[in-house]
Design a protein around this motif. Structure first.
Motif, PDB file in Angstrom:
ATOM      1  N   LEU A  72      11.553   0.116  -1.742  1.00 25.83           N
ATOM      2  CA  LEU A  72      11.769  -0.831  -2.832  1.00 25.83           C
ATOM      3  C   LEU A  72      11.205  -0.264  -4.130  1.00 25.83           C
ATOM      4  O   LEU A  72      10.156   0.390  -4.132  1.00 25.83           O
ATOM      5  N   PHE A 132       7.112   1.176  -1.095  1.00 29.55           N
ATOM      6  CA  PHE A 132       7.318   0.691  -2.454  1.00 29.55           C
ATOM      7  C   PHE A 132       6.867   1.750  -3.445  1.00 29.55           C
ATOM      8  O   PHE A 132       5.860   2.439  -3.231  1.00 29.55           O
ATOM      9  N   TYR A 151       4.509  -5.513  -6.142  1.00 28.91           N
ATOM     10  CA  TYR A 151       4.995  -5.682  -4.774  1.00 28.91           C
ATOM     11  C   TYR A 151       3.914  -6.288  -3.891  1.00 28.91           C
ATOM     12  O   TYR A 151       2.716  -6.056  -4.098  1.00 28.91           O
ATOM     13  N   THR A 187      12.809  -6.250  -6.450  1.00 26.18           N
ATOM     14  CA  THR A 187      11.887  -6.845  -5.475  1.00 26.18           C
ATOM     15  C   THR A 187      12.118  -8.351  -5.359  1.00 26.18           C
ATOM     16  O   THR A 187      11.251  -9.080  -4.875  1.00 26.18           O
TER      17      THR A 187
END
Length: 298
Positions: A26, A49, A31, A8
């Protein structure tokens, strides 16, 4: 295609931005949405994410490794649960990914490449979001591997207009060595000088550059790699071409995070010792960077 980007940080953000049409996910510890700025164009991104633990339970088609070396234990845990047909593209700095990841991966699964894109991470106070700024547009290169997804991956990238270079394994390995040597000069010296890349060639500290390259060249030769004879000139040109860039190692030091010195200069020293050799300049640089990283006020 189920695509994940492990990381990240700045480079992971850059690949999420450049591969946006493929909707990559991701993977990381934490995040938040982020900005990517290139040529005065600012883009807000909020890709899917998942945490490292949840990602390990998901079968991925392609995983791009855009993390730094301190995250390697998390990467190993993630890849230990992936199917045999998963393609892993490592764009990590330094060398030694093969030794760290094979096994659990097979050699046919791991495509170790490199990127010459330069991205700096900062905090955008106005938007109160992380911001990855592309300070130098480069290339992403991976080897032509005997993996069934390589042709499909190349076709997919061509379709979205984002062409990577696909070269024979030997050519990519040589390019990785060239980048390793470039990083072994610019990254630690930028830490010692606490300055962006462009200022380095004008500092007395730059006189260490020829010795760093000479020592690295000896180790490259033990691996059967012949580095360019004008590599010193190329490193100087690179420092000036990426003048405003804050090296990833200096970014780590400023954020009080572990550096990748052991995967860059440390890899060269490790290989030297395996051949009964010593690299005094690299060893000194490692000691100094480690001292600064452990006490940034030094």
């Amino acid at each position: 295609m189920n695509i994940a980007i492990a990381g990240t940080g700045a480079m992971a953000m850059f690949y999420a931005y450049s591969l946006k049409p493929l909707s990559p996910t991701l993977i990381g510890r934490r995040y938040r949405p982020f900005l990517v700025t290139e040529s005065d164009k600012q883009t807000l991104l909020d890709p899917p994410f998942v945490s490292w633990n949840d990602a390990a339970d998901t079968p991925w088609d392609v995983i791009i490794l855009a993390v730094k070396w301190p995250a390697m234990p998390l990467v190993q845990q993630l890849l230990a649960h992936q199917p045999n047909e998963c393609l892993i593209i490592s764009l990590m700095n330094g060398m030694g990914q093969e030794a760290a990841l094979i096994p659990p991966l097979s050699p046919q699964q791991l495509a170790c490449g490199l990127t010459t894109n330069a991205v700096t991470l900062s905090w955008n106070k106005h938007h109160r979001l992380p911001e990855a700024t592309v300070t130098a547009r480069g290339e992403t290169t991976i080897p032509l591997m005997p993996h069934p997804l390589i042709p499909f991956w190349k076709e997919t990238l061509d379709h979205i207009g984002w062409s990577w270079r696909f070269l024979p394994l030997e050519a990519v390995l040589r390019a990785r060595w060239v980048k390793l040597v470039q990083n072994s000069v610019i990254n630690p010296l930028s830490v010692l000088a606490n300055t962006p890349n462009g200022a380095l060639p004008d500092l007395p500290l730059w006189h260490l550059m020829p010795d760093l390259i000479h020592e690295a060249r000896m180790i490259a030769q033990t691996a059967g790699i012949v580095l360019p004879s004008n590599l010193g000139e190329k490193v100087t040109q690179l420092a000036r071409a990426t003048a405003p860039n804050i090296s990833s190692m200096l970014q780590d030091v400023r954020r009080h995070r572990p550096t990748e010195i052991n995967a860059i200069n440390g890899y060269l020293v490790q290989q030297a010792r395996a051949h009964g050799m010593h690299l005094p300049t690299h060893e000194a640089v490692i000691a100094l960077v480690d001292r600064i990283a452990s006490n940034p006020n030094v």
